[in-house]
Every structure is written in C-alpha cells, then in structure tokens.
Enzyme design. Structure first.
Site, short mmCIF file in Angstrom:
data_model
loop_
_atom_site.label_atom_id
_atom_site.label_comp_id
_atom_site.label_asym_id
_atom_site.label_seq_id
_atom_site.Cartn_x
_atom_site.Cartn_y
_atom_site.Cartn_z
CB ILE A 49 -12.10 -7.01 1.38
CG1 ILE A 49 -12.01 -7.66 2.90
CG2 ILE A 49 -13.29 -6.61 0.95
CD1 ILE A 49 -12.20 -6.32 3.76
CG ASP B 164 -2.24 -0.06 7.55
OD1 ASP B 164 -1.30 -0.57 6.61
OD2 ASP B 164 -3.46 -0.53 7.62
N GLY C 93 -6.99 -6.22 2.22
CA GLY C 93 -6.40 -7.92 2.12
C GLY C 93 -7.08 -8.57 1.08
CD GLU D 120 -9.15 -6.01 -5.24
OE1 GLU D 120 -9.76 -5.93 -6.24
OE2 GLU D 120 -9.51 -5.47 -4.39
CE LYS E 185 -4.48 -1.24 4.63
NZ LYS E 185 -4.55 -2.12 5.94
CD GLU F 47 4.02 -5.37 11.65
OE1 GLU F 47 5.18 -5.74 12.01
OE2 GLU F 47 3.31 -5.64 10.93
N GLY G 146 0.48 -11.55 17.58
CA GLY G 146 1.02 -11.40 16.38
C GLY G 146 0.16 -10.71 15.42
CE LYS H 41 0.32 -1.45 4.57
NZ LYS H 41 -0.14 -2.73 5.20
N GLY I 177 -3.43 -10.99 6.99
CA GLY I 177 -3.34 -12.07 6.99
C GLY I 177 -2.65 -12.80 5.65
N1 HSE Z 1 -1.12 -3.96 9.66
C1 HSE Z 1 -2.30 -3.96 8.88
C2 HSE Z 1 -3.64 -4.36 9.56
C3 HSE Z 1 -2.01 -5.22 7.89
O1 HSE Z 1 -3.52 -4.56 10.69
O2 HSE Z 1 -4.54 -4.36 8.89
C4 HSE Z 1 -2.77 -4.94 6.62
O3 HSE Z 1 -2.33 -3.93 5.67
#
Ligand code: HSE
Length: 402
Positions: free
Chosen positions: A131, A196, A129, A124, A200, A185, A182, A100, A297
């Site tokens: 979707i 993030d 992810g 895409e 998007k 991060e 997990g 992204k 994922g």
């Molecule tokens: N760190 C992002 C999330 C990963 O938690 O959605 C997918 O872009």
C-alpha cells in the site's frame, strides 16, 4: 545499467528479484535505465534457482563490488541488517528496505546518512506492504497538519478478527487455522501482541511530525483477550472490533497507541477484511483519506520495494528530502485522553455498584450471555482504571473509537 544487490533471499527478497526480472522492460521504461540484480546475499544455497549463480554468502563481496549502486535489504531484524545498510549508505549507495524493525529504530539516522551522501534510504514496504502510504505522507499530504492516523496495520490479526467476526470461531482455533494457512508465524507474538503494528504506527507518526517517535513509548495491546462473545456484543452495538495502530493530536498533545478497538460499522476501516490493511489519515485541510491494499505477502510487498529501487534510479546522485529528525518527539500521557469504554463483568456484579464506580453507564444485553456488560460515559483513561480497580472480576474491556 544499474546493478542491484539484494540482501536476504527469503519470501520478500525473492519477490523483489521476481518483480525486477519479470517486469524488467516496463521498469526500464519507467526508471529510464536497465535495472539488473547482480548479487544476492543469503547464508543458504539455492540449487536449481535461476538466480543461484548470483548468490553469495559474504557481505564483503557486495561491499567491495564497485558496480553495485543500489542495495535492497530484505533480511528483517536489526542485525546484521543495520550494519549492512549503514555501510552501503556510507559508501554512497542508495538502499530500499522492507524492514520495519530497522526503520522504526534507525530510520532517522539512516535518512541523515543518505542525505549527507546524496543518496536515498527508502522504505515504502515497511508499513502496509504494497500500500502506498510513506510517499503520500511525505509528499502528497505535506500541506496538511495531520490530526489522525488510524491503521489496520497487521494482516495476520485482521484475518483472525475477520474470521472470529464472520464465523464465530474462538481465538485459539482461528490462530491455529491462520498458522496452517501460513498467515501467522509459528511464534505469532509479534502479530497477536501488537508489536508489529506498534513499529508501523511509530514509523508513520515519526514521518507525519518529522521527529523520532520511539516505538517503546507507544502503549501496545494485542488481540489475545478478544473472544467470540466480544464479537456478539459488538454486533449488538452495530460495531466491529479492529486492532488499530493510532496516533492523533488533541489540544496540542500527541498520542499514539495500538489496541483492539470498537469502531462503528460505517467507519471506512470497518470494511477492511481478511489479510488486507488500510490506513486512514485525517489532515486539517484534505479531511479524510484512506489507503487500502495488501499489507503483506511476497509480490505486494516486493512491488513496493522494487518501486523504491526505481525511485533510487530516477534520483541517482540526488537525495529525495524526507524530514525525520533524530530528536525525540515525546508522546502525551495516554491516561489523560478521554473516551468511552465497553466493559464486561460477571452477572453477579450489580449495575448499581458499576454506576457507583463509573458514573452513569449504558447497559448492553446479548441474548444467551448472562453478564453485566455496559458502555461507560466519556472518561479519562486514568479515571477508567481508577474505577476498574474497584472490581477484581472484569472479563474484558475494549475501548470505543470516537
Ligand atoms: N506479519 C505482518 C502482517 C507482515 O501480518 O501484517 C507484514 O509486515
């Protein structure tokens, strides 16, 4: 036979190889050709991995391999991903990416190169992810004027907010738990500060309007100020708190932002829990639509990248037209938009002084919390800040989604 090179053998890159190999027969039928992973670029070696012989450490080997027709980029970050992707497109290869950062910054330019070279640059997986949302926006909803996009675009923060809402856990504790599982991060800033989601929503808005929306222009707030008390108030108001990436047009103006918002319990996004993502799109003809699934994922994201590879194979030598010009699309001043605000102040602040600054408000009381909390009337963001500046002890403010 179509040969593919995968750049980056981390979680997503390994997922793409797994999807292409596990579903090779079914994919061959849908693509109309056999797709083979010929090379994998990574700095590391993978002893014992069934694909270890395909791993190379130098991009030149892939660049000079004339059998490679499609490049899959799953390295993340801007460099060297940008240089490698641009090189591949200039060679006339198609590229599928999940990156992204790369798409938000260079999407328009890379689509332009792909067009010139009669190749494709598909992404895409870069938003939501697994979707489907890029194709719906660029293919299925093109007869509509898009009036609103509201997305839960980050799985980590949605997981954290869901835990806080359902179990009353404090922010720091839930972050620790998300890291242990997990989901978050070790350096979670990109997720929890909203960066993030910001990239998007910039990508989706650019595609919805066909011009460049710079992510730097998107007002972005994360969830670090959200507390267990905020959820108690939200429950009292029959609302929930979601980190939304939003863009919308109003009276000829385009706005975009990322911030935690209070949404009604019956809003379609309210039921999106845990690591799931969803993107709500309102078009002027189609009305409301929503796209839901796993926004992150290994295999969900890889599924979207591999489907882009299939599309590249189906359109070898033809560019799938996607309108995203490099011309900048300016966003309107966020301060001019009107909405209501939920505000919490210490109990010593009187409602009288609040109403003097904000005008008439609706008080909100929660048993066991001794504070002055209220919802303002509809007011411009700039007027909200003018009023709020008269108090130096605001505990929190959360915008209310209309
Ligand atoms: N760190 C992002 C999330 C990963 O938690 O959605 C997918 O872009």
């Amino acid at each position: 036979m179509i040969n593919v090179a995968v750049l980056g053998y981390g979680t997503i890159g390994a997922g793409v190889v797994e999807v292409l190999q596990t579903n090779a027969d079914s994919i061959e039928k849908k693509a109309g050709d056999r797709i083979v992973v010929k090379r994998i670029l990574d700095l590391r070696d993978f002893p014992g991995d069934p694909n270890q012989d395909k791993v190379v450490h130098d991009y030149k080997i892939i660049e000079e391999d004339e059998d490679i027709q499609i490049v899959v980029e799953c390295m993340g970050g801007l460099e060297p991903a940008y240089t490698f992707v641009k090189t591949a497109l200039l060679q006339g290869r198609s590229v599928a990416t999940s990156n992204k950062e790369l798409v938000a910054k260079y999407g328009a330019e890379l689509i332009g190169i792909a067009k010139e070279k009669k190749a494709n640059f598909l992404f895409e997986a870069s938003v939501g992810g697994g979707i489907p949302i890029i194709r719906p926006l660029t293919q299925c909803l093109t007869a509509d004027v898009i009036e609103e996009i509201s997305g839960i675009l980050n799985g980590t923060t949605n997981y954290m907010l869901t835990k806080m809402e359902e179990e009353g856990i404090a922010f720091d504790e839930v972050l620790k738990e998300a890291q242990e599982k997990g989901y978050a991060e070790l350096h979670p800033e990109a997720d929890i500060e909203g960066y993030d989601a910001c990239r998007k929503i910039a990508i989706l808005t650019s595609l919805a309007y066909g011009k460049q929306v710079d992510f730097e222009d998107v007002h972005t707030e994360g969830i670090t100020n959200i507390s267990a008390e905020d959820f108690q108030y939200a429950r009292q108001m029959k609302k929930c708190i979601k980190l939304l990436g939003k863009s919308w047009s109003d009276d000829g103006k385009l706005y975009a932002m990322v911030c935690p918002m209070l949404i009604d319990h019956y809003h379609p996004l309210a039921g999106v829990k845990d690591v799931f993502n969803a993107i709500f799109v309102h078009g002027n003809m189609v009305d409301d639509t929503m796209f839901y699934g796993r926004g992150a994922g290994k295999l969900p994201t890889a599924s979207a990248v591999a489907a882009d590879v299939v599309d590249c194979v189906k359109h070898m030598g033809t560019h799938i037209k996607m309108i995203w010009e490099q011309e900048k699309l300016p966003l309107s001043d966020f301060g001019g938009f009107e909405r209501r605000y939920f505000v919490r102040m210490p109990k010593e602040v009187s409602l009288e002084s609040v109403e003097k600054a904000f005008g008439a408000v609706e008080p909100v009381k929660v048993d066991g919390i001794e504070e002055t909390a209220f919802v303002t009337g509809v007011m411009k963001e700039s007027d909200y800040h003018k009023a709020a500046d008269q108090f130096d002890d605001i505990l929190n403010m959360i915008r209310i989604d209309a």
